[in-house]
Every structure is written in structure tokens, then in C-alpha cells.
Design an enzyme around this catalytic site. Structure first.
Site, PDB file in Angstrom:
ATOM      1  CG  ASP A 233      26.739  27.403   6.127  1.00  0.00           C
ATOM      2  OD1 ASP A 233      26.020  26.619   6.768  1.00  0.00           O
ATOM      3  OD2 ASP A 233      27.837  27.807   6.535  1.00  0.00           O
ATOM      4  CG  ASP A 234      25.597  28.907  -0.732  1.00  0.00           C
ATOM      5  OD1 ASP A 234      25.964  29.745   0.111  1.00  0.00           O
ATOM      6  OD2 ASP A 234      26.234  28.664  -1.761  1.00  0.00           O
TER       7      ASP A 234
ATOM      8  CG  LEU B 268      38.577  23.316  11.188  1.00  0.00           C
ATOM      9  CD1 LEU B 268      38.496  21.796  11.118  1.00  0.00           C
ATOM     10  CD2 LEU B 268      39.767  23.820  10.400  1.00  0.00           C
ATOM     11  CG  ASP B 269      32.355  28.134  13.857  1.00  0.00           C
ATOM     12  OD1 ASP B 269      31.186  27.945  13.488  1.00  0.00           O
ATOM     13  OD2 ASP B 269      32.769  29.242  14.282  1.00  0.00           O
ATOM     14  CB  ALA B 270      32.874  30.745  11.039  1.00  0.00           C
TER      15      ALA B 270
ATOM     16  CG  HIS C  10      20.983  27.272   7.296  1.00  0.00           C
ATOM     17  ND1 HIS C  10      21.359  28.567   7.584  1.00  0.00           N
ATOM     18  CD2 HIS C  10      20.250  26.845   8.357  1.00  0.00           C
ATOM     19  CE1 HIS C  10      20.882  28.910   8.770  1.00  0.00           C
ATOM     20  NE2 HIS C  10      20.218  27.882   9.255  1.00  0.00           N
ATOM     21  CG  HIS C  11      22.849  31.236   4.890  1.00  0.00           C
ATOM     22  ND1 HIS C  11      22.725  30.706   6.150  1.00  0.00           N
ATOM     23  CD2 HIS C  11      24.160  31.584   4.764  1.00  0.00           C
ATOM     24  CE1 HIS C  11      23.895  30.738   6.768  1.00  0.00           C
ATOM     25  NE2 HIS C  11      24.785  31.261   5.951  1.00  0.00           N
TER      26      HIS C  11
ATOM     27  CG  HIS D 141      33.346  32.608   6.592  1.00  0.00           C
ATOM     28  ND1 HIS D 141      32.672  31.438   6.812  1.00  0.00           N
ATOM     29  CD2 HIS D 141      32.779  33.526   7.412  1.00  0.00           C
ATOM     30  CE1 HIS D 141      31.723  31.641   7.719  1.00  0.00           C
ATOM     31  NE2 HIS D 141      31.781  32.900   8.090  1.00  0.00           N
TER      32      HIS D 141
ATOM     33  CD  GLU E 190      29.733  27.861   9.598  1.00  0.00           C
ATOM     34  OE1 GLU E 190      28.596  28.344   9.551  1.00  0.00           O
ATOM     35  OE2 GLU E 190      30.464  27.939  10.606  1.00  0.00           O
TER      36      GLU E 190
END
Length: 345
Positions: A325-326, A262-264, A328-329, A266, A300
Site C-alpha cells: 500500500d505504501d 484479509l482486508d485492513a 499505491h498511496h 490494521h 492488507e
């Protein structure tokens, strides 16, 4: 599924559109010569629904809807849109594809090693069939799962896939729905699970006609980074929630997907008593239990909310994993020095 076109094995097709803001709705069907479109007035029903039963329609019938006598729009729940969101949709027979691995039950989570791929760029041809031909290579490398980037139909041939507007219709530039099913089938024959990246936080801007006849799809108070946020908790949200839950079940049931990413999430705002993420997970878990399959759900989530991940695996309402993602960012900032949007401190 209450949405879209449903072919009856006994003959004919039931067409349904949720258009609560429309004053009139007509079904436009292409004639046998593939030229003129013929209108059939839709019958209004409770809750903003409009219905047409066409006894002479079949799988392969091409159609679209007409709103208030002039605006022609695609079926938002169309299973096939060969000419994209500005063209005609096609009725399909969900049971027509003959699965070679109907008994596939998936793999447990601890066995999964993912390869993420974009169908349009994974091969020179950019098709489901060409991607399928490369699956033995991925299996030989030790991967046990592929994750397909979003496939919802969007305007144009090429794109990342995150601006889809027809969530039930596999993107036509890559091939037909049955060719996608064949890819999944071939992956299962090699012991590969197939996950699909789905976008439930917004619709793309090009080819999105929902504002014209079903504005309740969009939140009156919230925005997403990509435009109007989806309405999961205000007036009309019951049908919107059902639309996306049915979409999740559709990919798992009809296309035999082994899981969803499931994308984004947040960017999903929901202050309902039961959050849409919990509702979706609960119904997907019920389907998995009923079919005896391993079905996995991945998020995500920039907010890193642990409540979605702490329950035992497979618990209704919970999720199995989350993208890191932490990492990756942090790596992206270290390599590029970029410090805007996702990469701000």
C-alpha cells in the site's frame, strides 16, 4: 461448523443461532406454498445458543429468525440469502455441487501472478457466470491467479463489497453459491488459483442486526474507521473469534478457494494472548496440511508489521505476503495531491 443451518444427510436440518442477549428466539420457516411463515420456538442452550431441529426441513427451505417475539433477522451464518440481508435465508447442501477438478491442489506462491476483479463490474452482466466466461482470456494473458473482491452479502445489488453483513453467503446479485463454485472450478481447470478478499474488521451498517441480539460481536472500547470494531478480546469474544475462523475455513474448504486476502487488518484490535490473525492462520495451515493443498494468506496492513511475514512460508501463525500500500498511496498523492485519511503524512 456450529453456526447456521446444517442439513443432515439422514434427514432434517439443525438450526443454531448465537443470541446471548435475546430473551426468546423462534425459527420462522416458509410454508410449502411459499407464502406464510410458521414459527418454531428455539430451545436455549448454554453459552447463549438457541437451537431448533426441523425434521421436515430440506435444502431449499427458506427461513429467518425472530428475536423477542417481533424482530425478524437473517441468519448471520446463512450460506445463501437470495433476497439480501432483509429477506429470507435458504438452507443449502454443502456437498451437492459435483466438482470437476476435485484433485486440484493449487500452485506454489512463486508461480502466482494476480488479476484482481470485482464480479459486479468485471463484465456487463456482473455475474459469476459472466466472469467465468472471461477466464480463458486472463489465463492466455499469463495470469495464474484471480483475486475476487469481497463477496459477503450486503444490502442492495451493487457495491464494492466492503460493507458485507452475511459473511458466509455469496452476494446474490452475482448469482448462486453453486455458480460461484462453478467459477472456481472452471478457474482451476485453466490452472488459475482463486483468492477471496475477506473483511474481518467490521460489518456494514445496512442489514446488520447483530447489535439487537448479539452485541458481544462488537468491541465495547474500540472503534474502526467504518463503525463499531469487532470484539476479538473482550467478554464474549471466544464465540466471535470462532465465527470468523470458521468463515475463513468455510471459503477454503467448501468453495475450494486457494487463498484469502484479509482486508485492513490494521483496523483489527486484539490484545488476547494469541492474536486472532495467528489463530486464523494456524487453523488454515492445519487445513492445508491435512488436504495437501497450497493455501496462501495475504494481508492488507497499513502498519507494515514484519512479525506476520518473516517466518518461512506456510508456517502456522504466519502470512505469505502483504499488499504494498505504501507504493499505491505515494503514487496516489503524487497524481492527485490528496492528503487526507490514508494519504496524510
Amino acid at each position: 461448523m456450529p453456526f447456521g443451518a446444517r442439513w443432515r444427510e439422514g434427514g432434517g436440518v439443525d438450526f443454531s443461532l448465537w443470541a446471548p442477549a435475546a430473551e426468546s428466539v423462534a425459527l420462522m420457516r416458509q410454508d410449502g406454498n411459499g407464502t406464510a411463515l410458521h414459527p418454531t420456538p428455539a430451545h436455549p442452550a448454554q453459552g447463549g445458543w438457541w437451537h431448533v431441529h426441523a425434521s421436515d426441513a430440506t435444502p431449499s427451505t427458506r427461513y429467518q429468525w425472530q428475536i423477542n417475539g417481533d424482530l425478524k433477522v437473517p441468519d448471520p451464518a446463512a450460506r445463501q440469502a437470495p433476497d439480501g440481508p432483509h429477506g429470507l435465508c435458504v438452507v443449502t447442501d454443502p456437498g451437492a455441487y459435483a466438482w470437476h477438478k476435485p484433485g486440484w491442489r493449487g500452485r506454489p506462491w512463486h508461480e502466482l501472478v494476480f488479476y484482481e476483479l470485482h464480479v459486479g463490474t468485471f463484465t456487463a452482466e456482473g455475474t459469476y457466470a459472466a466472469a467465468e466466461a472471461e477466464l480463458p482470456r486472463l489465463a492466455a494473458l499469463g495470469f495464474t491467479a484471480i483475486e475476487l473482491m469481497p463477496l459477503a452479502t450486503f444490502a442492495g445489488d451493487w457495491g464494492w463489497g466492503y460493507d458485507g453483513v452475511l459473511p458466509f453467503a455469496p452476494h446474490p446479485a452475482y448469482g448462486t453459491p453453486d455458480e460461484l463454485k462453478h467459477l472456481v472450478d472452471a478457474a482451476h481447470a485453466l490452472g488459475l488459483c482463486v483468492f477471496l478478499d475477506v473483511v474481518y474488521n467490521h460489518f456494514g451498517p445496512d442489514g446488520n442486526y447483530l447489535h439487537a441480539y448479539a452485541p458481544a460481536f462488537f468491541s465495547p472500547v474500540n472503534e474502526s474507521p467504518w463503525g463499531a470494531a469487532i470484539n476479538f478480546d473482550n467478554d464474549g469474544s471466544e464465540m466471535v473469534r470462532a465465527f470468523f475462523v470458521h468463515n475463513a475455513l468455510y471459503w477454503i474448504e467448501e468453495f475450494h478457494m486457494d487463498g484469502l486476502r484479509l482486508d485492513a487488518v490494521h483496523a483489527i484490535v486484539d490484545e488476547s494472548q494469541q492474536h486472532i490473525l495467528k489463530d486464523l492462520s494456524t487453523q488454515v495451515r492445519a487445513l492445508a496440511d491435512a488436504t495437501g493443498r497450497h493455501v496462501h494468506l495475504v494481508l492488507e496492513n497499513e502498519k507494515n508489521q514484519p512479525q506476520w511475514l518473516t517466518a518461512p512460508q506456510g508456517t502456522p501463525g504466519s502470512y505469505d505476503a502483504q499488499w504494498n500500500d505504501d507504493f499505491h498511496h505515494a503514487l496516489h498523492v503524487a497524481l492527485t495531491g490528496e492528503s487526507q485519511t490514508y494519504y496524510a503524512k
